[in-house]
Motif scaffolding. Structure first.
Motif, PDB file in Angstrom:
ATOM      1  N   ALA A   1     -56.667 -21.266 -18.495  1.00  0.00           N
ATOM      2  CA  ALA A   1     -55.206 -21.328 -18.611  1.00  0.00           C
ATOM      3  C   ALA A   1     -54.739 -22.771 -18.713  1.00  0.00           C
ATOM      4  O   ALA A   1     -53.880 -23.118 -19.533  1.00  0.00           O
ATOM      5  CB  ALA A   1     -54.563 -20.645 -17.414  1.00  0.00           C
TER       6      ALA A   1
ATOM      7  N   TYR B   1     -48.291 -34.963 -30.045  1.00  0.00           N
ATOM      8  CA  TYR B   1     -48.721 -35.546 -31.318  1.00  0.00           C
ATOM      9  C   TYR B   1     -47.676 -35.313 -32.397  1.00  0.00           C
ATOM     10  O   TYR B   1     -47.429 -36.166 -33.243  1.00  0.00           O
ATOM     11  CB  TYR B   1     -50.055 -34.922 -31.724  1.00  0.00           C
TER      12      TYR B   1
ATOM     13  N   VAL C   1     -56.859 -35.897 -25.202  1.00  0.00           N
ATOM     14  CA  VAL C   1     -57.903 -34.875 -25.280  1.00  0.00           C
ATOM     15  C   VAL C   1     -59.090 -35.268 -24.413  1.00  0.00           C
ATOM     16  O   VAL C   1     -59.690 -34.431 -23.723  1.00  0.00           O
ATOM     17  CB  VAL C   1     -58.317 -34.672 -26.748  1.00  0.00           C
TER      18      VAL C   1
ATOM     19  N   LEU D   1     -58.344 -34.508 -20.896  1.00  0.00           N
ATOM     20  CA  LEU D   1     -58.561 -33.088 -20.588  1.00  0.00           C
ATOM     21  C   LEU D   1     -60.047 -32.794 -20.389  1.00  0.00           C
ATOM     22  O   LEU D   1     -60.421 -32.005 -19.516  1.00  0.00           O
ATOM     23  CB  LEU D   1     -57.999 -32.219 -21.705  1.00  0.00           C
TER      24      LEU D   1
ATOM     25  N   VAL E   1     -56.372 -25.423 -19.811  1.00  0.00           N
ATOM     26  CA  VAL E   1     -56.680 -26.115 -21.061  1.00  0.00           C
ATOM     27  C   VAL E   1     -55.801 -25.567 -22.185  1.00  0.00           C
ATOM     28  O   VAL E   1     -55.409 -26.326 -23.080  1.00  0.00           O
ATOM     29  CB  VAL E   1     -58.186 -26.024 -21.364  1.00  0.00           C
ATOM     30  N   GLY E   2     -55.417 -24.281 -22.121  1.00  0.00           N
ATOM     31  CA  GLY E   2     -54.521 -23.753 -23.143  1.00  0.00           C
ATOM     32  C   GLY E   2     -53.168 -24.442 -23.120  1.00  0.00           C
ATOM     33  O   GLY E   2     -52.691 -24.944 -24.142  1.00  0.00           O
ATOM     34  N   VAL E   3     -52.553 -24.500 -21.937  1.00  0.00           N
ATOM     35  CA  VAL E   3     -51.239 -25.144 -21.826  1.00  0.00           C
ATOM     36  C   VAL E   3     -51.349 -26.637 -22.093  1.00  0.00           C
ATOM     37  O   VAL E   3     -50.504 -27.230 -22.780  1.00  0.00           O
ATOM     38  CB  VAL E   3     -50.639 -24.864 -20.438  1.00  0.00           C
TER      39      VAL E   3
ATOM     40  N   LEU F   1     -53.447 -28.248 -24.019  1.00  0.00           N
ATOM     41  CA  LEU F   1     -53.579 -28.563 -25.435  1.00  0.00           C
ATOM     42  C   LEU F   1     -52.286 -28.306 -26.180  1.00  0.00           C
ATOM     43  O   LEU F   1     -51.959 -29.038 -27.123  1.00  0.00           O
ATOM     44  CB  LEU F   1     -54.718 -27.766 -26.043  1.00  0.00           C
ATOM     45  N   ALA F   2     -51.513 -27.300 -25.765  1.00  0.00           N
ATOM     46  CA  ALA F   2     -50.199 -27.098 -26.386  1.00  0.00           C
ATOM     47  C   ALA F   2     -49.322 -28.324 -26.173  1.00  0.00           C
ATOM     48  O   ALA F   2     -48.642 -28.788 -27.097  1.00  0.00           O
ATOM     49  CB  ALA F   2     -49.533 -25.851 -25.815  1.00  0.00           C
ATOM     50  N   ILE F   3     -49.362 -28.876 -24.950  1.00  0.00           N
ATOM     51  CA  ILE F   3     -48.558 -30.072 -24.672  1.00  0.00           C
ATOM     52  C   ILE F   3     -49.057 -31.250 -25.495  1.00  0.00           C
ATOM     53  O   ILE F   3     -48.263 -32.023 -26.058  1.00  0.00           O
ATOM     54  CB  ILE F   3     -48.593 -30.389 -23.161  1.00  0.00           C
ATOM     55  N   VAL F   4     -50.384 -31.393 -25.604  1.00  0.00           N
ATOM     56  CA  VAL F   4     -50.931 -32.522 -26.369  1.00  0.00           C
ATOM     57  C   VAL F   4     -50.524 -32.416 -27.832  1.00  0.00           C
ATOM     58  O   VAL F   4     -50.122 -33.408 -28.457  1.00  0.00           O
ATOM     59  CB  VAL F   4     -52.461 -32.557 -26.212  1.00  0.00           C
ATOM     60  N   LEU F   5     -50.591 -31.203 -28.393  1.00  0.00           N
ATOM     61  CA  LEU F   5     -50.227 -31.049 -29.807  1.00  0.00           C
ATOM     62  C   LEU F   5     -48.747 -31.318 -30.017  1.00  0.00           C
ATOM     63  O   LEU F   5     -48.336 -31.908 -31.021  1.00  0.00           O
ATOM     64  CB  LEU F   5     -50.590 -29.650 -30.296  1.00  0.00           C
ATOM     65  N   GLN F   6     -47.910 -30.895 -29.055  1.00  0.00           N
ATOM     66  CA  GLN F   6     -46.481 -31.171 -29.162  1.00  0.00           C
ATOM     67  C   GLN F   6     -46.215 -32.677 -29.098  1.00  0.00           C
ATOM     68  O   GLN F   6     -45.398 -33.205 -29.846  1.00  0.00           O
ATOM     69  CB  GLN F   6     -45.750 -30.446 -28.024  1.00  0.00           C
TER      70      GLN F   6
END
Lengths: 175, 129
Positions: free
Chosen positions: B73, B86, B28, B31, B75-77, B79-84
């Motif tokens: 766009a 995690y 994070v 990013l 930061v959206g993608v 953060l999705a990758i970061v959450l996945q």
């Protein structure tokens, strides 16, 4: 030194100072909040540079949406509250490359522009910029909207575990 | 208006962003450093819009708006990758991601690795439906 110069200097100092804190602080949440200060100072810079619409879009999208998303990510990854010691890697290559890039670019731009002064152009209001976008930049604008849609669909697909890998097995397991 | 002031600000911010991307371990925070670099580019574009008289007026500001949309766009993608990440690894440290590991091993390893934080996956799954 005119008033605009003084404002630009002050806002630039605030932006760089809070940027330093973003990349050095030990608190994850504080990094996000310093990022707000940095982006706000940059929005002020845009206002001084007569880019009104860009300044308000910066406040709306960056401070309003992007930072909130980042703070959500900090929350969802269960970041520890308070200082954490394991945020950094060894510093010297990063310092070398970051310092080299920053100071090198700064030297280049100082050499190019010296202490010359320019007159500010007419303000980039929403009306004027809207005319420019929808007259001269229509095709990039539309392509950008398609890209935004693709990015959002991609984010949804990425964050749903039941799409993509062994869908039937996971579906029976869920029901 | 002296254009050298915002130009130097932008150059220093870019350097800080590059430093942050290379220095930070938490994805994070990486990013956030990328956001700093994108903002430096935006400041360059807006300043160049005042110093360069182009055929299409305000081209720099239009480009700055485009970059802001691209950053949203990104930061959206991201953060999705970061959450996945995690969810799969229970960590967001970028230097602990095993790049050499074949991807087929990852789903088999999920229950063993995650174990404790199984509920973020459940809550997220419920939200998604």
């Amino acid at each position: 030194m005119t008033g605009a110069d003084v404002l630009l200097l002050a806002l630039g100092a605030v932006a760089v100072g809070s940027g330093v804190l973003v990349v050095t602080t030990k608190h994850l949440v504080r990094a996000g909040l310093y990022l707000v200060v940095c982006l706000g100072a940059l929005a002020g810079d845009y206002l001084v540079l007569t880019a009104e619409l860009v300044a308000w879009v910066q406040v709306l999208i960056y401070v309003g949406a992007v930072v909130v998303l980042l703070l959500f990510a900090v929350m969802l990854t269960r970041a520890p509250i308070g200082a954490s010691d394991d945020l950094d890697r060894p510093g010297w290559p990063a310092g070398l490359i970051g310092g080299g890039a920053g100071l090198g670019l700064a030297a280049l731009l100082v050499d190019a522009y010296r202490w010359t002064a320019v007159d500010l152009p007419e303000a980039g209001t929403a009306e004027r910029l809207g005319g420019e976008i929808f007259r001269g930049w229509v095709l990039p604008f539309e392509v950008l909207s398609v890209l935004l849609l693709a990015a959002l669909v991609g984010a949804v697909v990425l964050s749903r575990p039941d799409i993509g890998r062994t869908a039937p097995a996971r579906g029976t397991e869920a029901r | 208006m002296r254009p050298v002031i915002p130009y130097v600000t932008a150059a220093l911010l870019f350097g800080l962003g590059a430093y942050g991307v290379l220095r930070r371990r938490n994805a994070v925070l990486v990013l956030m450093a990328v956001e700093l670099m994108l903002n430096a580019v935006n400041l360059i574009l807006v300043t160049a819009d005042t110093t360069v008289r182009a055929a299409l007026p305000h081209g720099g500001q239009v480009f700055a708006l485009f970059v802001i949309v691209l950053a949203a766009a990104e930061v959206g993608v991201g953060l999705a990758i970061v959450l996945q990440l995690y969810r799969l690894r229970a960590t967001v440290a970028v230097d602990e991601v095993p790049l050499a590991e074949p991807p087929a091993v990852v789903p088999a390893e999920v229950p063993a690795t995650v174990g404790g934080p199984a509920d973020p996956r459940d809550t997220d799954g419920r939200e998604a439906r």
